[in-house]
Design an enzyme around this catalytic site. Structure first.
Site, PDB file in Angstrom:
ATOM      1  N   ASP A   1       0.827  -1.206   0.000  1.00  0.00           N
ATOM      2  CA  ASP A   1       0.000   0.000   0.000  1.00  0.00           C
ATOM      3  C   ASP A   1       0.861   1.257   0.000  1.00  0.00           C
ATOM      4  O   ASP A   1       2.075   1.219   0.237  1.00  0.00           O
ATOM      5  CB  ASP A   1      -0.889   0.040   1.249  1.00  0.00           C
ATOM      6  N   LYS A   2       0.212   2.386  -0.201  1.00  0.00           N
ATOM      7  CA  LYS A   2       0.866   3.679  -0.087  1.00  0.00           C
ATOM      8  C   LYS A   2       1.515   3.805   1.290  1.00  0.00           C
ATOM      9  O   LYS A   2       0.882   3.540   2.317  1.00  0.00           O
ATOM     10  CB  LYS A   2      -0.162   4.800  -0.281  1.00  0.00           C
TER      11      LYS A   2
END
Length: 261
Positions: free
Chosen positions: A52-53
């Site tokens: 994920d970010k």
């Protein structure tokens, strides 16, 4: 056509996640852009995990097909020169045609690092997640132990059309505290992981530990899997894809670089 395997690290705070997205800077996007700009090669990298970010990697593994006979050391050196401060290539090797970084992985280990909010320095803010107070690692591990084994983790994932089978197996979970750095570290080793699964597992366990949820909260979510139910996410900053094992692999990539965090 050669099948190339890369092992590398990246600083997730510099990217909008791993997977390529139009108009956004991602790990996959930057690597593929590098090959096109530098070597005029259109590559499609296949990877052991999609982070994920804000999530980092100490030992991400990818493979891709490449037509040009470019020296592997040249690829490594030029990537490290151009992607300095964001991505570091540890190794580049030619592998058999059938090797697949995603499907050939035997297991994956994620590392999560936490620290009391008041003790986090500006230099740690993007790499260590803040928590309310110091954890008793034995008590926290006991809460996390319920995840060990083969279970339906539908309650502990973000919705993802790519995965219909939501059963995964967690092999072991370890917790430790470092008096010098004041950091609590959690490692979770499993067959594979669903979207945002580790963050939801740890977020749920923290909610139980700090009394925000009852002691049976995780047990109930395990017994009644529900992809639409509540999800408690731990912050992304402290999460690292630590190591990927391909069977008989004695690689210590994660351990060798853990001291530098």
């Amino acid at each position: 056509m050669k099948n190339i395997k890369m092992v590398y690290q990246y600083d997730g705070s510099k990217f909008y996640g791993f997977q390529r997205q139009n108009g956004l800077k991602t790990v996959q996007g930057e690597i593929e852009k590098f090959f096109f700009q530098r070597f005029s090669q259109k590559v499609n990298i296949i990877s052991a995990g999609r982070t994920d970010k804000g999530v980092h990697a100490l030992g991400q593994v990818s493979n891709f097909a490449m037509e040009e006979n470019i020296p592997l050391e040249t690829i490594k050196n030029q990537m490290n020169r151009q992607l300095y401060k964001e991505i570091r290539i540890l190794s580049v090797d030619e592998v058999p045609e059938g090797f697949n970084a995603r499907f050939d992985a035997v297991d994956r280990t994620y590392l999560y690092i936490m620290k009391e909010a008041g003790d986090i320095t500006p230099f740690e803010a993007d790499y260590v997640s803040k928590i309310k107070g110091r954890l008793d690692v034995e008590q926290f591990r006991e809460i996390m132990d319920i995840f060990i084994g083969k279970h339906d983790f539908k309650s502990f994932m973000k919705r993802d059309k790519a995965f219909r089978n939501t059963t995964r197996e967690i092999y072991n979970i370890k917790c430790s505290y470092d008096e010098f750095t004041k950091r609590t570290s959690i490692t979770v080793r499993g067959s594979s992981f669903l979207k945002t699964m580790v963050r939801i597992m740890i977020g749920s366990a923290l909610a139980v530990y700090f009394g925000e949820k009852g002691q049976d909260y995780i047990k109930r979510k395990m017994e009644f899997p529900d992809e639409y139910g509540e999800k408690i996410l731990a912050p992304s900053e402290g999460l690292y894809l630590y190591k990927v094992n391909y069977g008989g692999n004695k690689d210590d990539t994660g351990e060798r670089f853990l001291d530098g965090l």
